[in-house]
Design a protein around this motif. Sequence first.
Motif, short mmCIF file in Angstrom:
data_model
loop_
_atom_site.label_atom_id
_atom_site.label_comp_id
_atom_site.label_asym_id
_atom_site.label_seq_id
_atom_site.Cartn_x
_atom_site.Cartn_y
_atom_site.Cartn_z
N MET A 1 0.82 -1.17 0.00
CA MET A 1 0.00 0.00 0.00
C MET A 1 0.88 1.26 0.00
O MET A 1 0.54 2.24 -0.63
N MET A 2 1.98 1.19 0.67
CA MET A 2 2.87 2.34 0.74
C MET A 2 3.45 2.66 -0.64
O MET A 2 3.55 3.83 -1.02
N ILE A 3 3.80 1.64 -1.39
CA ILE A 3 4.35 1.84 -2.73
C ILE A 3 3.30 2.46 -3.63
O ILE A 3 3.57 3.41 -4.37
N ALA A 4 2.07 1.96 -3.57
CA ALA A 4 0.98 2.51 -4.37
C ALA A 4 0.73 3.96 -4.03
O ALA A 4 0.50 4.80 -4.91
N CYS A 5 0.77 4.29 -2.75
CA CYS A 5 0.58 5.68 -2.33
C CYS A 5 1.68 6.58 -2.88
O CYS A 5 1.41 7.70 -3.30
N LYS A 6 2.89 6.10 -2.88
CA LYS A 6 4.00 6.91 -3.39
C LYS A 6 3.87 7.16 -4.89
O LYS A 6 4.31 8.18 -5.40
N LEU A 7 3.26 6.21 -5.60
CA LEU A 7 3.10 6.36 -7.05
C LEU A 7 1.91 7.22 -7.42
O LEU A 7 1.93 7.91 -8.44
N LEU A 36 11.38 -2.34 0.34
CA LEU A 36 12.59 -2.58 -0.42
C LEU A 36 12.57 -3.96 -1.07
O LEU A 36 12.96 -4.12 -2.22
N GLU A 37 12.09 -4.95 -0.35
CA GLU A 37 12.02 -6.32 -0.89
C GLU A 37 11.07 -6.38 -2.08
O GLU A 37 11.39 -7.00 -3.11
N ILE A 38 9.92 -5.74 -1.96
CA ILE A 38 8.95 -5.74 -3.07
C ILE A 38 9.52 -4.99 -4.27
O ILE A 38 9.41 -5.46 -5.41
N CYS A 39 10.12 -3.84 -4.01
CA CYS A 39 10.71 -3.06 -5.11
C CYS A 39 11.82 -3.83 -5.82
O CYS A 39 11.91 -3.82 -7.05
N THR A 40 12.63 -4.52 -5.06
CA THR A 40 13.71 -5.33 -5.64
C THR A 40 13.13 -6.48 -6.45
O THR A 40 13.61 -6.78 -7.56
N LEU A 41 12.11 -7.13 -5.93
CA LEU A 41 11.46 -8.24 -6.63
C LEU A 41 10.88 -7.78 -7.96
O LEU A 41 10.95 -8.50 -8.96
N PHE A 44 12.10 -2.65 -9.66
CA PHE A 44 11.73 -1.23 -9.68
C PHE A 44 10.94 -0.85 -10.93
O PHE A 44 10.93 0.31 -11.33
N ASN A 45 10.26 -1.81 -11.55
CA ASN A 45 9.40 -1.56 -12.71
C ASN A 45 7.96 -1.48 -12.21
O ASN A 45 7.30 -2.50 -12.04
N PHE A 46 7.48 -0.26 -12.01
CA PHE A 46 6.16 -0.08 -11.43
C PHE A 46 5.10 0.35 -12.42
O PHE A 46 3.93 0.11 -12.22
#
Length: 163
Positions: A1-7, A36-41, A44-46
């Motif tokens: 959820m944090m990654i989605a919010c940042k995007l 960081l684990e999700i981004c690395t997995l 970093f292609n979002f």
Amino acid sequence: MMIACKLHEVTPPIVKDFCYISAGTYDKSQITEMELEICTLLSFNFHIVTPHHFANIYLRASFVSSSCLSRPACSIQYDDVLVFMVEYILEIALLQSVLVSERPSKIAAAAVYLARATLGIRDLSDTSDGQGFYSKTLRWYSGYDMDDFCYVVLVLHDAQKNV
């Protein structure tokens, strides 16, 4: 959820807010480590490329074709009706499950072709598609010939008729 919010959010919540939302189940370090684990997995292609990205390119190519030469500075002026028609067709395309496997660029090329055909916008100097709706400029920018996206045009046209 944090990654989605940042995007997607203009002002995303801070990590402390996510600790509060989780009722203290996770602390700041756990949340940032998982991020960081999700981004690395994902390497970093979002961002997912959609047909709208390609449609903008193809619309610019469409505006410089010979059908708009009578307008001054046609390469920078957009025909709003054509733009709205392409956007409408792309919205219809979202509802067509058979197009899920098609490339976004192909769907966009089909939408621009169908919009030009619907509105009667022709390139009279190029009738290689039989009608002049798909110009050499569009072929060059899209990399597609009419045969490449004929099926997509038929699906979109059928959906357009049934809306």
